[in-house]
Design a protein around this motif. Structure first.
Motif, PDB file in Angstrom:
ATOM      1  N   ASN A  71      98.049  24.400  74.304  1.00 15.02           N
ATOM      2  CA  ASN A  71      97.416  23.430  73.406  1.00 15.02           C
ATOM      3  C   ASN A  71      96.692  24.175  72.288  1.00 15.02           C
ATOM      4  OD1 ASN A  71      94.753  24.157  74.303  1.00 15.02           O
ATOM      5  ND2 ASN A  71      94.990  22.798  76.071  1.00 15.02           N
ATOM      6  N   ALA A  72      96.200  23.429  71.313  1.00 16.01           N
ATOM      7  CA  ALA A  72      95.623  24.045  70.117  1.00 16.01           C
ATOM      8  C   ALA A  72      94.432  24.929  70.456  1.00 16.01           C
ATOM      9  CB  ALA A  72      95.227  22.959  69.119  1.00 16.01           C
ATOM     10  N   SER A  73      93.581  24.454  71.371  1.00 18.32           N
ATOM     11  CA  SER A  73      92.406  25.223  71.732  1.00 18.32           C
ATOM     12  C   SER A  73      92.792  26.543  72.393  1.00 18.32           C
ATOM     13  CB  SER A  73      91.519  24.403  72.671  1.00 18.32           C
ATOM     14  OG  SER A  73      90.441  25.175  73.146  1.00 18.32           O
ATOM     15  N   ASP A  74      93.748  26.476  73.322  1.00 20.55           N
ATOM     16  CA  ASP A  74      94.166  27.701  74.010  1.00 20.55           C
ATOM     17  C   ASP A  74      94.882  28.659  73.055  1.00 20.55           C
ATOM     18  OD1 ASP A  74      93.065  26.801  76.319  1.00 20.55           O
ATOM     19  OD2 ASP A  74      94.942  26.357  77.357  1.00 20.55           O
ATOM     20  N   LYS A  75      95.627  28.110  72.097  1.00 19.64           N
ATOM     21  CA  LYS A  75      96.274  28.984  71.111  1.00 19.64           C
ATOM     22  C   LYS A  75      95.234  29.786  70.342  1.00 19.64           C
ATOM     23  CE  LYS A  75     100.531  26.363  70.291  1.00 19.64           C
ATOM     24  NZ  LYS A  75     101.302  25.525  69.358  1.00 19.64           N
ATOM     25  N   ALA A  76      94.178  29.129  69.959  1.00 22.51           N
ATOM     26  CA  ALA A  76      93.130  29.825  69.210  1.00 22.51           C
ATOM     27  C   ALA A  76      92.483  30.915  70.062  1.00 22.51           C
ATOM     28  CB  ALA A  76      92.084  28.817  68.746  1.00 22.51           C
ATOM     29  N   ARG A  77      92.285  30.633  71.348  1.00 23.37           N
ATOM     30  CA  ARG A  77      91.667  31.622  72.228  1.00 23.37           C
ATOM     31  C   ARG A  77      92.580  32.816  72.467  1.00 23.37           C
ATOM     32  NH1 ARG A  77      88.785  27.735  76.843  1.00 23.37           N
ATOM     33  NH2 ARG A  77      87.037  27.055  75.528  1.00 23.37           N
ATOM     34  N   VAL A  78      93.876  32.556  72.641  1.00 19.78           N
ATOM     35  CA  VAL A  78      94.813  33.657  72.852  1.00 19.78           C
ATOM     36  C   VAL A  78      94.901  34.527  71.601  1.00 19.78           C
ATOM     37  CG1 VAL A  78      97.213  34.265  73.344  1.00 19.78           C
ATOM     38  CG2 VAL A  78      96.127  32.413  74.611  1.00 19.78           C
ATOM     39  N   ARG A  79      94.870  33.895  70.436  1.00 21.79           N
ATOM     40  CA  ARG A  79      94.924  34.649  69.180  1.00 21.79           C
ATOM     41  C   ARG A  79      93.689  35.533  69.020  1.00 21.79           C
ATOM     42  NH1 ARG A  79      97.461  30.995  64.343  1.00 21.79           N
ATOM     43  NH2 ARG A  79      96.938  32.908  63.226  1.00 21.79           N
ATOM     44  N   SER A  80      92.578  35.047  69.545  1.00 20.02           N
ATOM     45  CA  SER A  80      91.340  35.825  69.450  1.00 20.02           C
ATOM     46  C   SER A  80      91.286  36.838  70.587  1.00 20.02           C
ATOM     47  CB  SER A  80      90.128  34.896  69.540  1.00 20.02           C
ATOM     48  OG  SER A  80      88.945  35.646  69.731  1.00 20.02           O
ATOM     49  N   LEU A  81      91.059  38.076  70.260  1.00 26.06           N
ATOM     50  CA  LEU A  81      91.031  39.115  71.289  1.00 26.06           C
ATOM     51  C   LEU A  81      89.708  39.138  72.046  1.00 26.06           C
ATOM     52  CD1 LEU A  81      92.761  42.061  69.397  1.00 26.06           C
ATOM     53  CD2 LEU A  81      93.790  40.214  70.727  1.00 26.06           C
ATOM     54  N   THR A  82      88.800  38.244  71.700  1.00 25.63           N
ATOM     55  CA  THR A  82      87.489  38.209  72.359  1.00 25.63           C
ATOM     56  C   THR A  82      87.477  37.267  73.558  1.00 25.63           C
ATOM     57  OG1 THR A  82      86.726  36.461  70.869  1.00 25.63           O
ATOM     58  CG2 THR A  82      86.306  38.751  70.209  1.00 25.63           C
ATOM     59  N   HIS A  83      88.571  36.554  73.811  1.00 28.64           N
ATOM     60  CA  HIS A  83      88.669  35.640  74.949  1.00 28.64           C
ATOM     61  C   HIS A  83      89.704  36.176  75.944  1.00 28.64           C
ATOM     62  CE1 HIS A  83      86.277  32.466  73.023  1.00 28.64           C
ATOM     63  NE2 HIS A  83      86.903  32.819  71.900  1.00 28.64           N
ATOM     64  N   SER A  84      89.447  35.996  77.225  1.00 27.41           N
ATOM     65  CA  SER A  84      90.345  36.510  78.262  1.00 27.41           C
ATOM     66  C   SER A  84      91.531  35.578  78.481  1.00 27.41           C
ATOM     67  CB  SER A  84      89.587  36.663  79.587  1.00 27.41           C
ATOM     68  OG  SER A  84      88.572  37.622  79.468  1.00 27.41           O
ATOM     69  N   ASP A  85      92.707  36.169  78.607  1.00 22.10           N
ATOM     70  CA  ASP A  85      93.920  35.437  78.978  1.00 22.10           C
ATOM     71  C   ASP A  85      94.318  35.937  80.367  1.00 22.10           C
ATOM     72  OD1 ASP A  85      96.174  33.897  79.035  1.00 22.10           O
ATOM     73  OD2 ASP A  85      97.291  35.042  77.538  1.00 22.10           O
ATOM     74  N   ILE A  86      94.294  35.052  81.349  1.00 25.00           N
ATOM     75  CA  ILE A  86      94.492  35.437  82.747  1.00 25.00           C
ATOM     76  C   ILE A  86      95.866  34.964  83.238  1.00 25.00           C
ATOM     77  CG2 ILE A  86      93.618  35.229  85.104  1.00 25.00           C
ATOM     78  CD1 ILE A  86      91.760  36.748  83.150  1.00 25.00           C
ATOM     79  N   ALA A  87      96.602  35.877  83.866  1.00 19.46           N
ATOM     80  CA  ALA A  87      97.908  35.550  84.438  1.00 19.46           C
ATOM     81  C   ALA A  87      97.742  34.953  85.834  1.00 19.46           C
ATOM     82  CB  ALA A  87      98.769  36.798  84.523  1.00 19.46           C
ATOM     83  N   ILE A  88      98.508  33.917  86.112  1.00 20.55           N
ATOM     84  CA  ILE A  88      98.618  33.377  87.469  1.00 20.55           C
ATOM     85  C   ILE A  88      99.990  33.765  87.995  1.00 20.55           C
ATOM     86  CG2 ILE A  88      98.615  31.315  88.925  1.00 20.55           C
ATOM     87  CD1 ILE A  88      97.070  29.896  86.641  1.00 20.55           C
ATOM     88  N   VAL A  89     100.015  34.484  89.092  1.00 23.59           N
ATOM     89  CA  VAL A  89     101.274  34.834  89.763  1.00 23.59           C
ATOM     90  C   VAL A  89     101.217  34.206  91.143  1.00 23.59           C
ATOM     91  CG1 VAL A  89     102.774  36.685  90.567  1.00 23.59           C
ATOM     92  CG2 VAL A  89     101.438  36.996  88.465  1.00 23.59           C
ATOM     93  N   SER A  90     102.165  33.327  91.428  1.00 29.09           N
ATOM     94  CA  SER A  90     102.065  32.515  92.645  1.00 29.09           C
ATOM     95  C   SER A  90     103.321  32.598  93.494  1.00 29.09           C
ATOM     96  CB  SER A  90     101.812  31.046  92.271  1.00 29.09           C
ATOM     97  OG  SER A  90     101.810  30.230  93.427  1.00 29.09           O
ATOM     98  N   ALA A  91     103.102  32.590  94.801  1.00 33.22           N
ATOM     99  CA  ALA A  91     104.188  32.543  95.778  1.00 33.22           C
ATOM    100  C   ALA A  91     104.332  31.137  96.355  1.00 33.22           C
ATOM    101  CB  ALA A  91     103.927  33.545  96.892  1.00 33.22           C
TER     102      ALA A  91
END
Length: 602
Positions: free
Chosen positions: A53-73
């Motif tokens: 979504n727009a908010s998350d796009k802005a956060r990912v573009r900003s290097l000051t916010h964490s982007d966390i991977a979910i890896v699930s079984a």
């Protein structure tokens, strides 16, 4: 700190110096490059957040916010993993509220050994660990992420996730459990019905009813097998939130722990100012703590392979002698099936992980100077999570066992050692679990009865051919021969023979389930038969001596006689075809020995 444990740890550190330094150099180089996605091109990055979504796009573009991977079984076949279905939404919400972004990076395969026991699919079971490691690496390879949450519980799944995550050891990583199912039919009753079925005294409907009453709801199976051993060991190594391992699924406490785990990983990223990469956090002392927890509770023998492989992924060289020497220093503190009649929920009610940590720490049997996902030291692992005034809190654990028949003290343990030993002799080396054995079962000398398939044993049992003192040899089950399937279906008939008064034991280059233990079993024997191990030259009637006290396993046949025997390899091709097994041929032939982790990756 206990001097003997300290000495064992130091020898692991010295042995691993070169490989550990090479590993740390590699992950430091990856970490030194800064936030991963800063190196992505505009096209790379746009692909990575296109579905956000727009908010998350802005956060990912900003290097000051964490982007966390979910890896699930997650899948619906494993009862332990079915609750993971709803976890990603909880995680995304919690991380969003913390100012970051969570993306489902990848799913990994997760097979249920309970479904595949005795079936063709079991031949893929051990190799699924390396497949999961590879799948985890693919999930994380997009280089978008500042940290990861790994969702897995059972058998090969947690070790696979650990190996995959350690390949990206410059990332902070938190493991997220889902908890055990409520107690159903007591494990002792289930075992009784299995024996009756093996003797032909009850029919299949009765057996299925008993199994369905035991495995009856979402959550981990309640016996203390590999799945629950994984959870305990991961918490001992500081990769779970304190007390998170054995909280049942589908309740408020479980959901709040999941959200707390999500928030916690954001506190460990580079952006947080408290950067803690997993590869540096998980060191020799952390692994030794994991082994201590394993042997103090009579955990699964599968971990003797998995932890060796996991350690190698971190540049650390563990050996079976390390396990055995640690086990001699650590008393057995729990009595959970198959070592006793209690289940993992009883352990939780008796005081659970907080009380286990307290006993071991109070007697200086754990390394306390370790990093965990919640900080330096293990003091927070003496706390128990609970919901208080509608919020997740941690409070001091009970300070004593609420049931000493389930969770004992160091001063009055169930046994003075951890019940894990390595057997050595002319047959090679193998592992034996003694925590559920009586004094009379620790030594046996008897003639060999030989099988090259577990189903052959079942047929011989039904025909009454095993009614004698004997050492049952099941060979050509090793990593390269068949992918080292578990031989759990051997337990009921061998247990029946014991109940009839015969002295019996098992020798195999295969594995037993994490639920094994009430029959003396020299397992993981290496070198395996296919690799020229002496087990291939045993003939019916040969005398074998197994001494779990002295730590010996000997074929009592003269060297001259053995030199004249040929090593004839049976046709194993029917074990390499069907049920997908043909796809794993290259992985199977490249598996290392059981003592080296039975791994194809390094």
């Amino acid at each position: 700190m206990n001097e003997n444990i300290a000495e064992i740890t130091e020898r692991i550190i010295v042995r691993s110096k070169t490989t550990r330094q090479a590993y740390l150099k590699r992950i430091d180089a990856a970490g030194d490059e800064g936030v991963n996605r800063s190196r992505l091109s505009c096209g790379n990055l746009a692909h990575g957040f296109a579905a956000c979504n727009a908010s998350d796009k802005a956060r990912v573009r900003s290097l000051t916010h964490s982007d966390i991977a979910i890896v699930s079984a997650y899948n619906d076949i494993l009862s332990a993993h079915q609750p993971y279905k709803d976890f990603p939404d909880l995680i995304k919400q919690a991380i969003s509220e913390a100012g970051g972004v969570a993306q489902f990076a990848g799913g990994v395969p997760a097979m249920c050994d309970g479904v595949t026991q005795g079936q063709s699919g079991m031949d893929l079971s051990l190799m699924s660990r390396d497949t999961i490691a590879l799948a985890s690496a693919v999930a994380l390879s997009h280089n978008l992420f500042d940290g990861a949450l790994m969702l897995g519980i059972c058998d090969k799944i947690v070790p696979g996730l650990l190996i995959g995550a350690l390949s990206f050891g410059h990332l902070p990583v938190v493991f997220v459990p889902s908890g055990p199912m409520p107690s159903g039919l007591p494990n002792k009753e289930k075992s009784k019905v299995r024996k009756l079925y093996a003797e032909g005294k009850v029919g299949k409907d009765s057996l299925l009813d008993a199994e369905a009453q035991s495995y009856h709801a979402p959550g981990t199976c309640t016996f203390y097998g590999t799945a629950n051993s994984n959870q305990l060991v991961v918490e001992m190594m500081g990769l779970h939130l304190p007390g998170a391992s054995f909280v049942q699924p589908n309740n408020t406490l479980r959901d709040e722990l999941t959200k707390a785990a999500a928030r916690q990983v954001t506190r460990l990223t580079r952006q947080s100012g408290n950067y803690l990469p997993m590869g540096r956090m998980l060191d020799e002392k952390s692994l030794v703590n994991g082994i201590i927890g394993l042997v103090a509770t009579g955990g699964s023998t599968n971990l003797t392979m998995h932890l060796v492989a996991v350690a190698r992924a971190a540049g650390i060289l563990l050996t079976w002698d390390d396990f055995a020497d640690i086990s001699r220093q650590i008393p057995l503190l729990t009595h959970i099936y198959p070592s006793g009649s209690a289940d993992i929920n009883d352990f939780q009610q008796a005081g659970g992980m907080a009380q286990l940590f307290r006993e071991l720490l109070d007697h200086e049997l754990l390394h306390d100077d370790v990093q965990t996902i919640v900080g330096k030291g293990l003091d927070k692992y003496l706390l128990t999570p609970l919901i208080e005034d509608g919020e997740l809190q941690w409070r001091a654990g009970p300070g004593h066992s609420r049931d000493t028949q389930v969770l004992a003290s160091v001063g009055e343990p169930f046994k003075q050692d951890g019940g894990l030993n390595v057997l050595k002799g002319n047959l090679g080396q193998s592992v034996i679990k003694t925590s559920a054995l009586t004094e009379q079962q620790l030594r046996i000398t008897a003639p060999a009865i030989i099988f090259e398939d577990q189903h052959e044993l079942a047929a011989a049992f039904e025909q009454g051919q095993l009614n004698q003192d004997c050492i049952v040899v099941v060979r050509y089950q090793g990593p390269q021969a068949r992918g080292m399937p578990e031989l759990h279906k051997l337990t009921p008939p061998l247990s029946v023979l014991q109940d009839r008064g015969f002295k019996v034991a098992l020798v195999t280059d295969g594995r037993m389930s994490g639920a094994s233990g009430n029959v003396p079993a020299a397992i993981h024997l290496c070198p395996e038969a296919l690799a020229g191990g002496l087990i291939a030259k045993i003939r019916p009637g040969d005398m074998i001596s197994l001494d779990a006290v002295a730590g010996t396993l000997e074929l009592l046949v003269s060297a001259d006689e053995l030199a004249g025997r040929e090593h004839q390899v049976p046709d194993l091709s029917h074990h390499h075809q069907g049920c997908g097994r043909e796809l794993f041929g290259r992985m199977r032939i490249n598996l290392s020995s059981a003592a080296e982790g039975a791994c194809s990756l390094f």
